[in-house]
Design an enzyme around this catalytic site. Structure first.
Site, PDB file in Angstrom:
ATOM      1  N   ASN A 182     -11.576  -8.930   6.071  1.00  0.00           N
ATOM      2  CA  ASN A 182     -10.339  -9.583   6.509  1.00  0.00           C
ATOM      3  C   ASN A 182     -10.674 -11.019   6.939  1.00  0.00           C
ATOM      4  OD1 ASN A 182      -8.134 -10.528   7.949  1.00  0.00           O
ATOM      5  ND2 ASN A 182      -7.784  -8.628   9.088  1.00  0.00           N
ATOM      6  N   HIS A 229      -1.811  -9.885   2.570  1.00  0.00           N
ATOM      7  CA  HIS A 229      -2.940 -10.166   3.458  1.00  0.00           C
ATOM      8  C   HIS A 229      -3.912  -8.994   3.366  1.00  0.00           C
ATOM      9  CE1 HIS A 229      -5.440 -10.901   6.787  1.00  0.00           C
ATOM     10  NE2 HIS A 229      -4.883 -10.002   7.589  1.00  0.00           N
ATOM     11  N   CYS A 242      -3.117 -14.199  11.047  1.00  0.00           N
ATOM     12  CA  CYS A 242      -3.215 -13.773   9.635  1.00  0.00           C
ATOM     13  C   CYS A 242      -1.955 -14.117   8.839  1.00  0.00           C
ATOM     14  CB  CYS A 242      -3.508 -12.282   9.552  1.00  0.00           C
ATOM     15  SG  CYS A 242      -4.974 -11.812  10.465  1.00  0.00           S
TER      16      CYS A 242
HETATM   17  N1  COA Z   1     -18.044   2.977  12.413  1.00  0.00           N
HETATM   18  C1  COA Z   1     -18.005   4.275  12.734  1.00  0.00           C
HETATM   19  N2  COA Z   1     -17.083   4.811  13.533  1.00  0.00           N
HETATM   20  C2  COA Z   1     -16.143   3.991  14.051  1.00  0.00           C
HETATM   21  C3  COA Z   1     -16.135   2.612  13.771  1.00  0.00           C
HETATM   22  C4  COA Z   1     -17.132   2.113  12.929  1.00  0.00           C
HETATM   23  N3  COA Z   1     -17.206   0.806  12.576  1.00  0.00           N
HETATM   24  N4  COA Z   1     -15.092   2.043  14.418  1.00  0.00           N
HETATM   25  C5  COA Z   1     -14.463   3.029  15.092  1.00  0.00           C
HETATM   26  N5  COA Z   1     -15.109   4.200  14.868  1.00  0.00           N
HETATM   27  C6  COA Z   1     -14.776   5.520  15.387  1.00  0.00           C
HETATM   28  C7  COA Z   1     -13.953   5.481  16.655  1.00  0.00           C
HETATM   29  O1  COA Z   1     -14.791   5.316  17.772  1.00  0.00           O
HETATM   30  C8  COA Z   1     -13.290   6.824  16.624  1.00  0.00           C
HETATM   31  O2  COA Z   1     -14.203   7.784  17.056  1.00  0.00           O
HETATM   32  P1  COA Z   1     -13.693   9.039  17.966  1.00  0.00           P
HETATM   33  O3  COA Z   1     -12.701   9.760  17.093  1.00  0.00           O
HETATM   34  O4  COA Z   1     -14.955   9.760  18.234  1.00  0.00           O
HETATM   35  O5  COA Z   1     -13.063   8.416  19.177  1.00  0.00           O
HETATM   36  C9  COA Z   1     -13.045   7.061  15.127  1.00  0.00           C
HETATM   37  O6  COA Z   1     -13.945   6.186  14.446  1.00  0.00           O
HETATM   38  C10 COA Z   1     -11.626   6.798  14.678  1.00  0.00           C
HETATM   39  O7  COA Z   1     -11.210   5.548  15.220  1.00  0.00           O
HETATM   40  P2  COA Z   1      -9.810   4.951  14.910  1.00  0.00           P
HETATM   41  O8  COA Z   1      -9.672   3.627  15.626  1.00  0.00           O
HETATM   42  O9  COA Z   1      -8.739   5.976  15.137  1.00  0.00           O
HETATM   43  O10 COA Z   1      -9.932   4.688  13.326  1.00  0.00           O
HETATM   44  P3  COA Z   1      -8.838   4.308  12.304  1.00  0.00           P
HETATM   45  O11 COA Z   1      -8.874   5.229  11.165  1.00  0.00           O
HETATM   46  O12 COA Z   1      -7.519   4.026  12.974  1.00  0.00           O
HETATM   47  O13 COA Z   1      -9.365   2.884  11.774  1.00  0.00           O
HETATM   48  C11 COA Z   1      -9.044   0.527  11.995  1.00  0.00           C
HETATM   49  C12 COA Z   1      -9.546   1.775  12.650  1.00  0.00           C
HETATM   50  C13 COA Z   1      -9.318  -0.665  12.913  1.00  0.00           C
HETATM   51  C14 COA Z   1      -9.802   0.329  10.691  1.00  0.00           C
HETATM   52  C15 COA Z   1      -7.512   0.665  11.713  1.00  0.00           C
HETATM   53  O14 COA Z   1      -6.849   1.058  12.885  1.00  0.00           O
HETATM   54  C16 COA Z   1      -6.894  -0.603  11.219  1.00  0.00           C
HETATM   55  O15 COA Z   1      -7.164  -1.046  10.107  1.00  0.00           O
HETATM   56  N6  COA Z   1      -5.994  -1.202  12.006  1.00  0.00           N
HETATM   57  C17 COA Z   1      -5.324  -2.408  11.604  1.00  0.00           C
HETATM   58  C18 COA Z   1      -6.270  -3.537  11.765  1.00  0.00           C
HETATM   59  C19 COA Z   1      -5.758  -4.796  11.206  1.00  0.00           C
HETATM   60  O16 COA Z   1      -5.138  -4.785  10.190  1.00  0.00           O
HETATM   61  N7  COA Z   1      -6.092  -5.863  11.912  1.00  0.00           N
HETATM   62  C20 COA Z   1      -5.833  -7.164  11.496  1.00  0.00           C
HETATM   63  C21 COA Z   1      -4.398  -7.448  11.451  1.00  0.00           C
HETATM   64  S1  COA Z   1      -4.294  -8.930  10.708  1.00  0.00           S
END
Ligand code: COA
Length: 325
Positions: free
Chosen positions: A280, A250, A112
């Site tokens: 993204n 980004h 990215c």
């Molecule tokens: N729909 C519904 N629930 C979902 C889900 C989806 N698409 N994806 C994950 N969940 C659930 C998980 O299973 C978890 O459930 P649990 O609490 O029962 O275990 C809950 O939602 C929370 O998951 P979590 O991973 O803690 O969510 P979050 O608020 O951290 O969001 C991301 C996840 C991936 C959106 C976030 O961590 C993020 O944006 N990270 C950076 C990613 C990024 O920028 N990547 C590219 C870099 S270039």
């Protein structure tokens, strides 16, 4: 002292738009979760276009905008983590498609952050090798690398390409850049390659070609590096945050951008955000955003813009742009 300016911009996205609602019919997710946790409402998904086709279309759009001939292109740099092939490079494929026979072409792999790295490398080569015009493209076909059964990643990404033409000029253009990486965290986001397997290998390594991500770890890394990179650019270019007209980050998650705005005490509208429409798109997200802003006539000659990226590697970086067209 020679300057390198952005002389034209372009973008291409596949025609198929996939909504959160549509994804909720494929995996256990829902529109409310995706919107509130990421800001994403839809994404464009390839129905067959590969990375090189999208990159070529964005390049042609940028060449038209710059009003130069294809034969005037001396360098093509494509930033991608989803190339059509290991070899040849996507940049060589683009060169063949558009017929830029006078160019040297190669790819950059910085996920990215690839577009920021690409700008940096292209600017340096233009100055040292006397190139007059270059194309830097960010292009991704992430849909072919996504595990469509993994709800924690398949809702996040989209396909597309954005391109800029860089030209040598007397006008102020690309300022000081900053690029950094931390290879000790390589396993935070991966799309693996071929298995390590041959008649001569005793302990095979079976690799996973689908995207895997440690979301929470990447979130923490992104929030800290976005702020660090912007501050570094201000410091290196002797600027205050008030001197900046726009920050184009980004587009990974609106919560990452909200965090940066709070930390830097900036109104959120200083940041250009279009993740709701595109998801993204990795290396393509920044040039798609620049192209969209140019189309909407938001960018004025003399504007100071900071581009900031972060991603797999882990990699991060930022660049100052003095808008010159
Ligand atoms: N729909 C519904 N629930 C979902 C889900 C989806 N698409 N994806 C994950 N969940 C659930 C998980 O299973 C978890 O459930 P649990 O609490 O029962 O275990 C809950 O939602 C929370 O998951 P979590 O991973 O803690 O969510 P979050 O608020 O951290 O969001 C991301 C996840 C991936 C959106 C976030 O961590 C993020 O944006 N990270 C950076 C990613 C990024 O920028 N990547 C590219 C870099 S270039």
């Amino acid at each position: 002292m020679k300057e390198v300016i952005i002389g034209g911009v372009g973008k291409y996205t596949p025609s198929r738009k996939v909504t959160n609602e549509q994804l909720s019919n494929m995996v256990d997710t829902n529109d409310e979760w995706i919107r509130s946790r990421t800001g994403i409402q839809s994404r464009y998904v390839s129905s067959g276009e590969d990375t090189s086709n999208m990159a070529a279309r964005a390049s042609l759009d940028a060449i038209k905008d710059a009003n130069i001939s294809i034969q005037d292109i001396d360098l093509i740099v494509v930033a991608t983590c989803t190339p059509d092939m290991f070899t040849p490079s996507t940049a060589c494929l683009v060169q063949g498609i558009i017929g830029a026979e006078n160019a040297v072409a190669f790819d950059i792999g910085a996920a990215c952050s690839g577009f920021i790295y690409g700008l940096n490398v292209a600017k340096s080569l233009m100055i040292t090798n006397n190139y007059k015009n270059a194309i830097v493209v960010g292009a991704e076909n992430l849909s072919k690398s996504i595990d469509w059964k993994d709800r924690s990643t398949c809702v996040l990404f989209g396909d597309g390409a954005g391109a800029v033409v860089l030209s040598i000029s007397d006008t102020k253009g690309i300022g000081h850049s900053f690029c950094k990486s931390d290879g000790t965290k390589w396993d935070a986001i991966t799309i693996e390659g071929n298995d390590l397997d041959s008649p001569f290998v005793k302990d095979k390594i079976i690799r996973n070609s689908k995207l895997k991500m440690k979301g929470n770890e990447v979130f923490k890394f992104a929030t800290s590096t976005i702020v660090k990179s912007i501050n570094k650019i201000l410091e290196d270019n002797n600027l205050n945050i008030e001197d900046i007209d726009y920050i184009i980050p980004h587009q990974a998650n609106t919560r990452i951008i909200d965090y940066a705005a709070k930390k830097l005490k900036l109104p959120i509208d200083k940041f250009y955000i279009n993740i709701h429409e595109y998801g993204n798109t990795s290396a393509a997200s920044i040039p798609i955003a620049i192209s969209e802003m140019h189309e909407k006539k938001l960018l004025k000659k003399g504007n100071k813009i900071i581009l900031v990226g972060f991603g797999a590697g882990l990699t991060y970086g930022a660049t100052l742009i003095n808008w010159a067209i």
